[in-house]
Scaffold this active site. Structure first.
Site: not given
Ligand code: TNX
Length: 523
Positions: A336-337
């Site tokens: 993620d991210e």
């Protein structure tokens, strides 16, 4: 005694008797099984109008010589002993006894899923039958919930310990019902993690995902890279001393969870959320310079160096060591991210890591961004915020785990007065976190694409077990029910009454929960 006096005495006696009778009517009727507040709601419950009473002589019989079934019997005995003060001897039996509690692996013809179980209660005998020990364990949680709430207290209580007679048939709608604990932003002891296992398994959840690494801390010993914990595990958000699990401690958690039919899913988040690793080993950085430890709460600034061979040697070692300690089928790779990783680097990175995970005998779980890469059919994308990412995963034939941040993120504040938590996704009141259907939330993602639901608890603002409990409860039982009970059988108006009845249970379990005004708690 004169006739008059006798008449008077009789009148008084009758009045007293009537009062006693009246009074006992106010007490909950113990003989209607269908009125019990069971969470998650079972598939079907029928009542036969009588009740069974547990006595000091009641025994728990387990069918045959299976050690595993015996363990479930002992677990039940351990739950029932403190409040009743009874012994509950656990003995094996070749056939159904005349009286007591009987756990058996035969005789069930409920829908053939692994966790299905059936309970039949007559005045003398409670029979719990299941296809597998996991099903018996789920059934044991139901038995706890059809006893008075005070059964969960740790000091001896007055009985009677009555269970209404009837039949319960039950099985889960989804095979994955989980919670996630972020032990990186703030570290939590093995005792805390075990407590979370106990509490989620009470609501029949079967997975606990541990977010073991992030920018702020590396929390699991890796023998081939010891500085990850020596240095990378030495702090946390706010600058506290952090901590980590030795491999032995991690294995102890895995075993404790296994005994409760909860599978641990380890997550090593990469290529972003890796500052703790980048601070521990200079060679993992593209510029060869170790980063400073980080104790803030920003996200998206760190990345492993995706072009170096040593990065993949590092990942191979980490995945190998953790996989060897993990009996469950999943290894969570985060993903993620990764705002500090170029997209053209991110895509092949995830594909390489996917191959590493498969080579070590595990399936990939990753946050929904991983669908930017080519996923294998048995990889699972965890939907948290981006519907496009999740539908792309499904388009590739992969499955999805549902953790919509606006509903299932239990680090979100209940409302603007909640002292803990964040609200970037939403304020999530108890009704809001209950009122959704995994299979109709994202257009293009339907039931057959979904393995289940998971409620993540991120810990930027959460520092101890009381705070964990306050954010999990009472929303977690609702997420557990979403995963277990088929959507057409659920409604907030009916659920909130069962949840209200669980107030006394949660209190007896010592849970520090949020007393939402939307729930008609029973004082
Ligand atoms: C987003 S959810 C994150 C986490 C944060 C969380 C806080 C996800 C995959 N990434 O890094 O802790 O929000 O709610």
């Amino acid at each position: 005694m004169t006739i008059k006096k006798l008449n008077y005495t009789i009148t008084v006696l009758v009045t007293v008797l009537m009062l006693v009778q009246l009074n006992s009517c106010k007490v909950k009727d113990p003989s209607d099984l269908s009125k019990e507040s069971i969470i998650p709601k079972p598939v079907s419950v029928t009542s036969t109008g009588e009740y069974l009473t547990l006595k000091s002589t009641t025994k728990i019989f387990v069918q045959g010589e299976s050690e595993e079934v015996k363990m479930v019997g002992l677990y039940l005995a351990d739950r029932l002993k403190p409040a009743t003060g009874y012994e509950f001897a656990v003995e094996s039996a070749d056939m159904a006894p005349k009286a007591g509690i009987y756990l058996t692996l035969t005789g069930t013809d409920t829908k053939s899923v692994d966790e299905s179980y059936e309970i039949t209660i007559t005045k003398k005998l409670l029979t719990l039958s299941a296809k597998s020990p996991a099903g018996l364990f789920r059934g044991v949680q139901t038995i706890r919930q059809i006893l008075p709430a005070k059964i969960e207290l740790t000091a001896k209580q007055e009985g009677p310990w009555e269970i209404a007679t009837g039949t319960i048939t039950d099985f889960p709608d989804y095979s994955y019902r989980g919670a996630m604990l972020d032990v990186s932003r703030h570290f939590f002891s093995t005792t805390d993690v075990k407590r979370v296992v106990d509490l989620i398994s009470y609501y029949k959840m079967n997975y606990l995902h541990l977010h073991l690494s992030d920018d702020q801390g590396w929390r699991i010993e890796i023998k081939s890279w010891p500085n990850l914990t020596a240095h990378g595990g030495s702090t946390q958000v706010g600058g506290g001393k952090g901590g980590f699990y030795t491999q032995e401690e991690y294995s102890d958690i895995v075993k404790y969870a296994q005994e409760r039919y909860v599978t641990i899913v380890p997550e090593i988040d990469m290529p972003g959320h890796t500052n703790a690793a980048l601070a521990s080993y200079a060679e993992l950085n593209c510029d060869g310079k170790a980063r400073e430890l980080y104790t803030g709460t920003e996200v998206g600034f760190s990345t492993l160096c995706t072009s170096k061979d040593v990065t993949y040697k590092f990942i191979d070692d980490v995945v190998r060591e953790i996989s060897a300690l993990t009996p469950g089928e999943y290894f969570h790779i985060g993903g993620d991210e990764s705002h500090a990783t170029k997209k053209e680097d991110y895509i092949p990175f995830i594909e390489k890591v996917q191959d590493i995970v498969i080579a070590h005998g595990k399936k990939v779980l990753g946050w929904d961004e991983i669908s930017l890469s080519k996923l294998k059919a048995n990889s699972v994308a965890q939907f948290w915020a981006n519907a496009e990412n999740a539908t792309r995963a499904v388009g590739q034939g992969a499955k999805v785990l549902m953790s919509p941040a606006t509903k299932a993120y239990l680090d979100m504040q209940y409302d603007k007065n909640t002292k803990l938590g964040l609200h970037w996704a939403a304020y999530i009141e108890v009704d809001n976190s209950y009122n959704w259907d995994p299979a109709s939330l994202v257009p293009g993602i339907s039931k057959e694409n979904i393995i289940g639901v998971e409620a993540p608890l991120w810990s930027e603002t959460i520092t101890n077990i009381d705070e964990i409990e306050y954010m999990l409860f009472p929303r977690l039982p609702g997420i557990a029910e979403i995963g277990w009970t088929a959507t057409p059988a659920r409604s907030w108006d009916e659920y909130k009454v069962r949840l209200a009845n669980h107030g006394a249970r949660m209190s007896a379990l010592g849970i520090d929960f949020y007393k939402s005004t939307l729930v008609p708690w029973i004082e």
